[in-house]
Motif scaffolding. Structure first.
Motif, mmCIF file in Angstrom:
data_model
loop_
_atom_site.group_PDB
_atom_site.id
_atom_site.type_symbol
_atom_site.label_atom_id
_atom_site.label_comp_id
_atom_site.label_asym_id
_atom_site.label_seq_id
_atom_site.Cartn_x
_atom_site.Cartn_y
_atom_site.Cartn_z
ATOM 1 N N LEU A 162 -57.858 -19.994 31.634
ATOM 2 C CA LEU A 162 -57.565 -20.951 31.874
ATOM 3 C C LEU A 162 -59.023 -21.750 31.525
ATOM 4 N N CYS A 163 -59.454 -23.288 31.209
ATOM 5 C CA CYS A 163 -60.108 -23.361 31.434
ATOM 6 C C CYS A 163 -60.895 -25.259 31.293
ATOM 7 N N ARG A 164 -61.300 -25.717 31.340
ATOM 8 C CA ARG A 164 -62.820 -27.353 31.898
ATOM 9 C C ARG A 164 -63.005 -27.469 31.154
ATOM 10 N N ALA A 165 -63.404 -28.644 30.814
ATOM 11 C CA ALA A 165 -64.892 -29.262 30.215
ATOM 12 C C ALA A 165 -65.616 -29.004 31.329
ATOM 13 N N LYS A 166 -66.729 -28.901 30.861
ATOM 14 C CA LYS A 166 -68.192 -28.271 31.704
ATOM 15 C C LYS A 166 -68.037 -29.269 32.675
ATOM 16 N N VAL B 247 -59.257 -31.790 26.190
ATOM 17 C CA VAL B 247 -60.161 -31.810 27.034
ATOM 18 C C VAL B 247 -61.345 -32.184 26.955
ATOM 19 N N ALA B 248 -61.836 -30.690 26.002
ATOM 20 C CA ALA B 248 -63.861 -30.939 25.518
ATOM 21 C C ALA B 248 -63.746 -32.273 25.512
ATOM 22 N N GLU B 249 -63.032 -32.819 24.184
ATOM 23 C CA GLU B 249 -63.750 -35.067 23.947
ATOM 24 C C GLU B 249 -63.253 -35.857 24.540
ATOM 25 N N ASN B 250 -62.547 -35.470 25.786
ATOM 26 C CA ASN B 250 -62.197 -36.245 26.786
ATOM 27 C C ASN B 250 -62.534 -36.252 28.197
ATOM 28 N N ARG B 251 -62.440 -34.910 28.692
ATOM 29 C CA ARG B 251 -63.230 -34.815 30.146
ATOM 30 C C ARG B 251 -62.705 -35.183 31.146
ATOM 31 N N PRO B 252 -61.076 -34.498 31.091
ATOM 32 C CA PRO B 252 -60.427 -35.459 32.369
ATOM 33 C C PRO B 252 -60.758 -35.326 33.407
ATOM 34 N N GLU B 253 -60.646 -35.870 34.757
ATOM 35 C CA GLU B 253 -60.797 -35.190 36.041
ATOM 36 C C GLU B 253 -59.452 -34.240 36.184
ATOM 37 N N GLY B 254 -59.457 -33.150 36.468
ATOM 38 C CA GLY B 254 -58.449 -32.358 37.687
ATOM 39 C C GLY B 254 -57.282 -31.666 35.666
ATOM 40 N N GLY C 100 -66.286 -25.675 23.178
ATOM 41 C CA GLY C 100 -67.481 -25.637 24.002
ATOM 42 C C GLY C 100 -67.366 -25.609 25.518
ATOM 43 N N LEU C 101 -65.839 -25.277 25.808
ATOM 44 C CA LEU C 101 -64.760 -25.131 27.396
ATOM 45 C C LEU C 101 -65.534 -24.152 28.109
ATOM 46 N N GLU C 102 -65.655 -24.324 29.395
ATOM 47 C CA GLU C 102 -66.131 -23.338 30.790
ATOM 48 C C GLU C 102 -64.648 -22.211 30.526
ATOM 49 N N ILE C 103 -64.832 -21.566 30.644
ATOM 50 C CA ILE C 103 -64.127 -20.446 31.427
ATOM 51 C C ILE C 103 -63.998 -20.592 32.965
ATOM 52 N N LEU C 104 -62.945 -20.610 33.454
ATOM 53 C CA LEU C 104 -62.229 -20.261 34.822
ATOM 54 C C LEU C 104 -62.108 -18.842 34.996
#
Length: 378
Positions: free
Chosen positions: A197-201, A243-250, A264-268
């Motif tokens: 599960l990943c998200r933009a930092k 997700v990395a390019e658009n950095r959407p919230e949530g 370059g995503l953050e692994i949760l």
């Protein structure tokens, strides 16, 4: 009952069985010799080996005449007729096109080939391509259909595509494309699936994730437990890139750790798939067959005649040949109501005479038949 008494009671019955078996063996040999004479007549007349109508008449008669042993007698006679047909096919050298393919196909993959696969850098297809072709970076295309078109048009030598996941099952679209484009499978590899599960930092808590449909299906337990919704995206790595390019919230992505690092995503959370031993089988597709001398897996596709027990009798022939089935799956034939193709994988090598004879026999008897390949699976 003492052992001596037990053996004494069995001895005359065993003697009767031995006597009957000797008679049966002689009758079996005579029947096979008759079958060989039939093969010579069919050769001269130019008629096919299989006569399904006559076989059914025989089986109906056997079932009726055997009384309470009818079902068992049908099983016995089905096996005898399968053996008889196999002998006739061998004598007539059935399956000329397959025999020519076995003789003339190259035994090794190309050196320095051009590889194409679906997705983006960091995708599981990328890992599979590097496993199968070390040092050869693939060209990435948007969809599975694009991969097949590229190989068909000669824009790529080999395509790497997923065919089956241990949790989510077969990738039906790929199997359909293999048949539509008449491609061969020339290699395969099992790639472990470890979803993250990943998200933009710097973005907020993940409420929804995007990923490939199969990836979402493989992570249902984790997503449901954490109240995270899923939305289908074209590919795990493409989802990570979005997700990395658009950095959407949530919004997060379900992807591999490799994809997370690439973009370059953050692994949760790691290993969020439903099972620890999840893996995906990838196949290498090509325009022409490649048949290595050490190939160990064969793939076929065929439909069956509309006769009672046709699937059972077909599978029985693999058992009689000592071949181990590793996969069987039915797929509806497009445009034909309740008609099905059967996909089979089994261990074997087409250069083995008995194995080749069986495949050639099936090719001559089945309404639809495709030899999909004989390859090494790593």
């Amino acid at each position: 009952m003492e052992n001596k008494t037990f053996d004494e009671l069995l001895l005359p019955v065993r003697n009767d069985i031995d006597r009957i078996d000797k008679q049966l063996l002689q009758l079996f040999i005579e029947r096979m010799q008759c079958s060989e004479r039939v093969a010579e007549i069919k050769r001269k007349a130019g008629i096919p080996v299989l006569n399904a109508a006559r076989e059914q008449v025989i089986l109906d008669r056997v079932r009726r005449d055997a009384g309470e042993y009818g079902d068992s007698a049908v099983a016995l006679y089905s096996a005898i007729m399968s053996i008889s047909r196999a002998r006739q096919h061998t004598m007539l050298e059935s399956g000329g096109a397959l025999r020519a393919l076995e003789q003339n196909s190259p035994r090794a993959l190309l050196e320095n080939p051009r590889i194409v696969c679906q997705g983006a850098p960091g995708a599981y297809s990328h890992s599979a391509a590097l496993r199968l072709f070390p040092g050869r970076e693939p060209v990435f295309l948007p969809g599975f259909g694009d991969v097949f078109e590229a190989v068909r048009n000669g824009d790529g030598d080999y395509g790497v595509v997923p065919v089956e996941n241990s949790d989510a099952g077969s990738v039906s679209e790929v199997y359909d494309l293999i048949l539509r484009h008449r491609m061969y499978i020339v290699g395969a590899a099992d790639i472990p699936v470890r979803h993250c599960l990943c998200r933009a930092k710097g973005t907020g808590a993940v409420q929804k994730v995007i990923s490939k449909q199969e990836a979402l299906a493989q992570c249902t337990s984790y997503l449901e437990q954490n109240g995270i919704a899923g939305e289908v995206f074209s590919n795990t790595a493409a989802a990570a890139r979005y997700v990395a390019e658009n950095r959407p919230e949530g919004l997060g992505a379900v992807c591999s750790a490799d994809a997370a690092r690439v973009y370059g995503l953050e692994i949760l959370a790691e290993d969020i798939q439903n099972t620890d031993n999840n893996c995906t089988r990838f196949a290498v597709i090509a325009r022409e067959a490649v048949l290595p001398g050490d190939a160990d897996k064969i793939s076929l596709c065929f439909s069956l005649p509309h006769t009672t027990g046709s699937l059972y009798r077909t599978l029985e022939r693999f058992a009689l040949s000592g071949l181990n089935l590793t996969k069987i799956e039915s797929r509806p034939i497009p445009g034909q109501n309740f008609e099905y193709d059967f996909y089979l994988d089994f261990t074997g090598n087409i250069h083995d005479e008995r194995t080749l004879a069986l495949i050639c026999a099936l090719s001559g008897e089945m309404p639809r038949f495709s030899f999909l390949g004989n390859y090494k699976e790593s």
